[in-house]
Write a protein that holds these residues in place. Structure first.
Motif, PDB file in Angstrom:
ATOM      1  N   VAL A 296       0.839  -1.204   0.000  1.00  0.00           N
ATOM      2  CA  VAL A 296       0.000   0.000   0.000  1.00  0.00           C
ATOM      3  C   VAL A 296       0.868   1.247   0.000  1.00  0.00           C
ATOM      4  CG1 VAL A 296      -1.737   1.316   1.262  1.00  0.00           C
ATOM      5  CG2 VAL A 296      -1.929  -1.166   1.139  1.00  0.00           C
ATOM      6  N   LEU A 297       1.889   1.282   0.825  1.00  0.00           N
ATOM      7  CA  LEU A 297       2.766   2.457   0.861  1.00  0.00           C
ATOM      8  C   LEU A 297       3.498   2.651  -0.462  1.00  0.00           C
ATOM      9  CD1 LEU A 297       4.237   2.170   4.480  1.00  0.00           C
ATOM     10  CD2 LEU A 297       2.608   3.875   3.628  1.00  0.00           C
ATOM     11  N   HIS A 298       3.864   1.563  -1.111  1.00  0.00           N
ATOM     12  CA  HIS A 298       4.498   1.664  -2.431  1.00  0.00           C
ATOM     13  C   HIS A 298       3.518   2.277  -3.437  1.00  0.00           C
ATOM     14  CE1 HIS A 298       6.881   0.829  -5.935  1.00  0.00           C
ATOM     15  NE2 HIS A 298       6.033  -0.084  -6.394  1.00  0.00           N
ATOM     16  N   ALA A 299       2.277   1.817  -3.422  1.00  0.00           N
ATOM     17  CA  ALA A 299       1.263   2.384  -4.312  1.00  0.00           C
ATOM     18  C   ALA A 299       1.042   3.863  -4.005  1.00  0.00           C
ATOM     19  CB  ALA A 299      -0.047   1.609  -4.174  1.00  0.00           C
ATOM     20  N   ALA A 300       1.030   4.216  -2.715  1.00  0.00           N
ATOM     21  CA  ALA A 300       0.837   5.618  -2.316  1.00  0.00           C
ATOM     22  C   ALA A 300       1.970   6.501  -2.831  1.00  0.00           C
ATOM     23  CB  ALA A 300       0.742   5.712  -0.797  1.00  0.00           C
ATOM     24  N   ARG A 301       3.200   6.018  -2.705  1.00  0.00           N
ATOM     25  CA  ARG A 301       4.338   6.800  -3.197  1.00  0.00           C
ATOM     26  C   ARG A 301       4.270   6.982  -4.709  1.00  0.00           C
ATOM     27  NH1 ARG A 301       7.037   3.812   1.030  1.00  0.00           N
ATOM     28  NH2 ARG A 301       7.473   2.116  -0.425  1.00  0.00           N
ATOM     29  N   ARG A 302       3.885   5.949  -5.436  1.00  0.00           N
ATOM     30  CA  ARG A 302       3.783   6.040  -6.893  1.00  0.00           C
ATOM     31  C   ARG A 302       2.675   7.003  -7.299  1.00  0.00           C
ATOM     32  NH1 ARG A 302       7.803   5.203  -9.858  1.00  0.00           N
ATOM     33  NH2 ARG A 302       6.722   4.145 -11.576  1.00  0.00           N
ATOM     34  N   PHE A 303       1.558   7.000  -6.571  1.00  0.00           N
ATOM     35  CA  PHE A 303       0.501   7.968  -6.872  1.00  0.00           C
ATOM     36  C   PHE A 303       0.978   9.382  -6.600  1.00  0.00           C
ATOM     37  CE2 PHE A 303      -2.956  10.662  -5.274  1.00  0.00           C
ATOM     38  CZ  PHE A 303      -3.736  10.734  -6.415  1.00  0.00           C
ATOM     39  N   GLU A 304       1.674   9.567  -5.493  1.00  0.00           N
ATOM     40  CA  GLU A 304       2.166  10.901  -5.134  1.00  0.00           C
ATOM     41  C   GLU A 304       3.172  11.413  -6.162  1.00  0.00           C
ATOM     42  OE1 GLU A 304       3.273  13.179  -0.953  1.00  0.00           O
ATOM     43  OE2 GLU A 304       3.511  11.006  -1.094  1.00  0.00           O
ATOM     44  N   GLU A 305       3.913  10.497  -6.763  1.00  0.00           N
ATOM     45  CA  GLU A 305       4.890  10.863  -7.792  1.00  0.00           C
ATOM     46  C   GLU A 305       4.250  11.085  -9.158  1.00  0.00           C
ATOM     47  OE1 GLU A 305       7.438   7.483  -7.670  1.00  0.00           O
ATOM     48  OE2 GLU A 305       8.299   7.983  -5.704  1.00  0.00           O
ATOM     49  N   GLY A 306       2.963  10.717  -9.299  1.00  0.00           N
ATOM     50  CA  GLY A 306       2.303  10.820 -10.596  1.00  0.00           C
ATOM     51  C   GLY A 306       2.753   9.749 -11.565  1.00  0.00           C
ATOM     52  N   ALA A 307       3.154   8.599 -11.047  1.00  0.00           N
ATOM     53  CA  ALA A 307       3.689   7.520 -11.877  1.00  0.00           C
ATOM     54  C   ALA A 307       2.587   6.860 -12.707  1.00  0.00           C
ATOM     55  CB  ALA A 307       4.366   6.473 -10.999  1.00  0.00           C
ATOM     56  N   PRO A 308       2.915   6.403 -13.912  1.00  0.00           N
ATOM     57  CA  PRO A 308       1.908   5.794 -14.780  1.00  0.00           C
ATOM     58  C   PRO A 308       1.344   4.476 -14.262  1.00  0.00           C
ATOM     59  CG  PRO A 308       4.114   5.575 -15.742  1.00  0.00           C
ATOM     60  CD  PRO A 308       4.235   6.494 -14.571  1.00  0.00           C
ATOM     61  N   ASP A 309       2.067   3.801 -13.366  1.00  0.00           N
ATOM     62  CA  ASP A 309       1.569   2.525 -12.846  1.00  0.00           C
ATOM     63  C   ASP A 309       0.759   2.686 -11.559  1.00  0.00           C
ATOM     64  OD1 ASP A 309       3.625   3.210 -11.156  1.00  0.00           O
ATOM     65  OD2 ASP A 309       4.704   1.309 -11.316  1.00  0.00           O
ATOM     66  N   ALA A 310       0.434   3.920 -11.174  1.00  0.00           N
ATOM     67  CA  ALA A 310      -0.267   4.156  -9.906  1.00  0.00           C
ATOM     68  C   ALA A 310      -1.641   3.495  -9.888  1.00  0.00           C
ATOM     69  CB  ALA A 310      -0.390   5.653  -9.630  1.00  0.00           C
ATOM     70  N   SER A 311      -2.372   3.562 -11.014  1.00  0.00           N
ATOM     71  CA  SER A 311      -3.699   2.967 -11.056  1.00  0.00           C
ATOM     72  C   SER A 311      -3.631   1.454 -10.868  1.00  0.00           C
ATOM     73  CB  SER A 311      -4.391   3.302 -12.384  1.00  0.00           C
ATOM     74  OG  SER A 311      -5.630   2.645 -12.486  1.00  0.00           O
ATOM     75  N   MET A 312      -2.711   0.810 -11.590  1.00  0.00           N
ATOM     76  CA  MET A 312      -2.559  -0.633 -11.462  1.00  0.00           C
ATOM     77  C   MET A 312      -2.156  -1.014 -10.043  1.00  0.00           C
ATOM     78  SD  MET A 312      -0.219  -3.312 -13.670  1.00  0.00           S
ATOM     79  CE  MET A 312       1.351  -2.655 -13.109  1.00  0.00           C
ATOM     80  N   LEU A 313      -1.219  -0.260  -9.468  1.00  0.00           N
ATOM     81  CA  LEU A 313      -0.759  -0.561  -8.118  1.00  0.00           C
ATOM     82  C   LEU A 313      -1.862  -0.337  -7.090  1.00  0.00           C
ATOM     83  CD1 LEU A 313       2.849   0.886  -8.268  1.00  0.00           C
ATOM     84  CD2 LEU A 313       2.251  -1.490  -7.752  1.00  0.00           C
ATOM     85  N   SER A 314      -2.728   0.656  -7.335  1.00  0.00           N
ATOM     86  CA  SER A 314      -3.832   0.880  -6.393  1.00  0.00           C
ATOM     87  C   SER A 314      -4.756  -0.329  -6.373  1.00  0.00           C
ATOM     88  CB  SER A 314      -4.603   2.153  -6.761  1.00  0.00           C
ATOM     89  OG  SER A 314      -5.445   1.964  -7.886  1.00  0.00           O
ATOM     90  N   SER A 315      -5.018  -0.908  -7.538  1.00  0.00           N
ATOM     91  CA  SER A 315      -5.864  -2.103  -7.589  1.00  0.00           C
ATOM     92  C   SER A 315      -5.149  -3.310  -6.991  1.00  0.00           C
ATOM     93  CB  SER A 315      -6.284  -2.392  -9.033  1.00  0.00           C
ATOM     94  OG  SER A 315      -7.265  -1.477  -9.457  1.00  0.00           O
ATOM     95  N   MET A 316      -3.837  -3.436  -7.246  1.00  0.00           N
ATOM     96  CA  MET A 316      -3.075  -4.521  -6.625  1.00  0.00           C
ATOM     97  C   MET A 316      -3.132  -4.420  -5.100  1.00  0.00           C
ATOM     98  SD  MET A 316       0.457  -4.801  -8.779  1.00  0.00           S
ATOM     99  CE  MET A 316       0.565  -5.546 -10.406  1.00  0.00           C
ATOM    100  N   ALA A 317      -2.915  -3.197  -4.602  1.00  0.00           N
ATOM    101  CA  ALA A 317      -2.891  -2.991  -3.151  1.00  0.00           C
ATOM    102  C   ALA A 317      -4.237  -3.307  -2.529  1.00  0.00           C
ATOM    103  CB  ALA A 317      -2.486  -1.544  -2.844  1.00  0.00           C
ATOM    104  N   LYS A 318      -5.312  -2.830  -3.175  1.00  0.00           N
ATOM    105  CA  LYS A 318      -6.644  -3.065  -2.633  1.00  0.00           C
ATOM    106  C   LYS A 318      -6.977  -4.553  -2.667  1.00  0.00           C
ATOM    107  CE  LYS A 318     -11.266  -2.635  -2.119  1.00  0.00           C
ATOM    108  NZ  LYS A 318     -12.372  -3.541  -2.411  1.00  0.00           N
ATOM    109  N   MET A 319      -6.663  -5.200  -3.773  1.00  0.00           N
ATOM    110  CA  MET A 319      -6.931  -6.626  -3.945  1.00  0.00           C
ATOM    111  C   MET A 319      -6.187  -7.448  -2.884  1.00  0.00           C
ATOM    112  SD  MET A 319      -6.163  -8.779  -7.444  1.00  0.00           S
ATOM    113  CE  MET A 319      -4.402  -8.428  -7.395  1.00  0.00           C
ATOM    114  N   HIS A 320      -4.915  -7.164  -2.702  1.00  0.00           N
ATOM    115  CA  HIS A 320      -4.101  -7.927  -1.763  1.00  0.00           C
ATOM    116  C   HIS A 320      -4.517  -7.637  -0.315  1.00  0.00           C
ATOM    117  CE1 HIS A 320      -0.606 -10.057  -0.211  1.00  0.00           C
ATOM    118  NE2 HIS A 320      -0.331  -9.004   0.526  1.00  0.00           N
ATOM    119  N   ALA A 321      -4.743  -6.363  -0.003  1.00  0.00           N
ATOM    120  CA  ALA A 321      -5.055  -5.981   1.370  1.00  0.00           C
ATOM    121  C   ALA A 321      -6.404  -6.529   1.820  1.00  0.00           C
ATOM    122  CB  ALA A 321      -5.026  -4.459   1.516  1.00  0.00           C
ATOM    123  N   VAL A 322      -7.362  -6.570   0.901  1.00  0.00           N
ATOM    124  CA  VAL A 322      -8.688  -7.075   1.248  1.00  0.00           C
ATOM    125  C   VAL A 322      -8.631  -8.584   1.532  1.00  0.00           C
ATOM    126  CG1 VAL A 322     -10.415  -7.896  -0.438  1.00  0.00           C
ATOM    127  CG2 VAL A 322     -10.680  -5.714   0.592  1.00  0.00           C
TER     128      VAL A 322
END
Length: 389
Positions: A296-322
């Motif tokens: 989750v923190l990795h996804a958060a950092r990528r979103f904060e950086e405006g990285a192109p993989d932020a959307s994919m990582l957000s779904s990965m994080a949500k999927m795994h965390a749930v």
């Protein structure tokens, strides 16, 4: 104070509130079935509803990744407390990227300061949560006339405005989608209170019907055709990360309750913590929680950086965390044995609240589809002819 010192002071304030007043609010909400306006007012007075917003908007300008660290703590509290903090600290972000100066003054800043409440209205009873929306508008002069249905709308009863996704009648796909701020009390709005849920007691939900509801064109965020950008990029990506971190925080609460119970529960002359089966469950929980937290923190950092993989990582994080939360709360309840099934036990509420995370901001099936779509797009861009290398 340095920024780091200020953050840790804020973190300490949140931890103290969650462990003290937050627990008392949890008991009151469970007893009454309501998350009252007094709770909203207290959270606002303490600054907890404007942590992530810029200072010029009245916020505390906490960066997104650090905001997720605070969200983790809030999520150890009652599900309705977490829901209020999560939504209010996020919805300004969806609006801000497409708002003009006048809209910032009328909608964005008042939502940060707590002068107005805005509910996110995307989901429809006959559709998913993407480009297949059918709620539509017809433009006549400077007014849109809105018709259609929405459901599962959090804070849809008590809000002042709906941040609502619709499409220009006759358009398809992303084309013609619009994001509108629809007044709760506008003509032609029918609100059905659907707040009686399994968990997250006290959070109000609504089903909505719009019958040629007039909405001024100047209530549209961005241009026609940009509606889904407001929802999918401006809100859903960071919101999925926030929900994922909510899973981490709630799992930590379940683990805390399980460890505490196991330390004091004695069977056949031994504390449960001396039984290897329980030791293994709690050890697995700890590892699973930490693994999810780091993703989750990795996804958060990528979103904060405006990285192109932020959307994919957000779904990965949500999927795994749930998935992690489901497993952790199940084991935590098992440690409590039969006593954990009674409403007098805190783990019973945590278990119910955890179930809601499996469909908030999209089910795991939706998250898997998002991840696969992006994986396929990457593969296609790297090998457009589909040749094997």
């Amino acid at each position: 104070m340095t920024d780091d010192q200020l953050f840790h002071k804020l973190l300490s304030e949140v931890e103290q509130w969650v462990a003290g007043p937050g627990e008392r609010w949890a008991e009151r909400i469970e007893e009454t079935g309501q998350a009252p306006e007094e709770l909203w007012a207290e959270l606002n007075r303490l600054g907890f509803l404007r942590m992530a917003a810029p200072r010029e908007y009245g916020g505390q300008d906490v960066g997104f990744t650090r905001w997720m660290e605070l969200m983790e703590v809030f999520s150890r509290s009652h599900g309705s407390v977490r829901m209020i903090v999560h939504v209010v600290n996020g919805i300004w972000r969806a609006m801000d990227g497409h708002a003009d100066d006048e809209q910032r003054k009328r909608f964005v800043i008042p939502s940060v300061t707590g002068d107005i409440k805005i509910a996110f209205a995307l989901t429809e009873p006959g559709n998913g949560t993407g480009a297949d929306i059918t709620t539509s508008v017809v433009r006549e002069g400077d007014t849109y006339y809105l018709s259609g249905r929405k459901h599962l709308i959090t804070f849809g009863v008590r809000c002042d405005y709906y941040l609502l996704a619709a499409r220009v009648e006759g358009s398809t796909g992303h084309r013609g989608t619009v994001a509108l701020l629809v007044p709760r009390d506008a003509p032609g709005v029918e609100v059905e209170d659907t707040s009686h849920t399994m968990g997250v007691t006290g959070t109000d939900h609504a089903s909505l019907v719009f019958d040629r509801t007039p909405v001024p064109v100047d209530h549209r965020l961005g241009a026609e055709g940009e509606g889904l950008e407001v929802f999918l990029g401006g809100f859903l990506t960071p919101s999925r990360i926030s929900v994922a971190m909510s899973c981490v925080g709630l799992a930590q609460r379940a683990q805390q309750l399980a460890v505490e119970y196991a330390r004091h529960r004695v069977t056949f002359g031994k504390a449960l913590t001396r039984r290897q089966a329980v030791q293994f469950m709690l050890a697995e929980n700890a590892a699973d929680i930490e693994a999810a937290r780091q993703l989750v923190l990795h996804a958060a950092r990528r979103f904060e950086e405006g990285a192109p993989d932020a959307s994919m990582l957000s779904s990965m994080a949500k999927m795994h965390a749930v998935t992690m939360l489901t497993n952790v709360t199940d084991k935590a309840l098992q440690v409590h044995g039969g006593l954990g099934y009674w409403k007098s036990s805190t783990i019973e509420r945590v278990y119910r609240d955890a179930r809601a995370q499996r469909f908030e901001e999209g089910t795991n099936e939706v998250q898997k589809a998002v991840v696969f779509r992006e994986l396929l797009q990457r593969a296609t861009s790297q090998d457009p002819e589909g040749t094997i290398r």
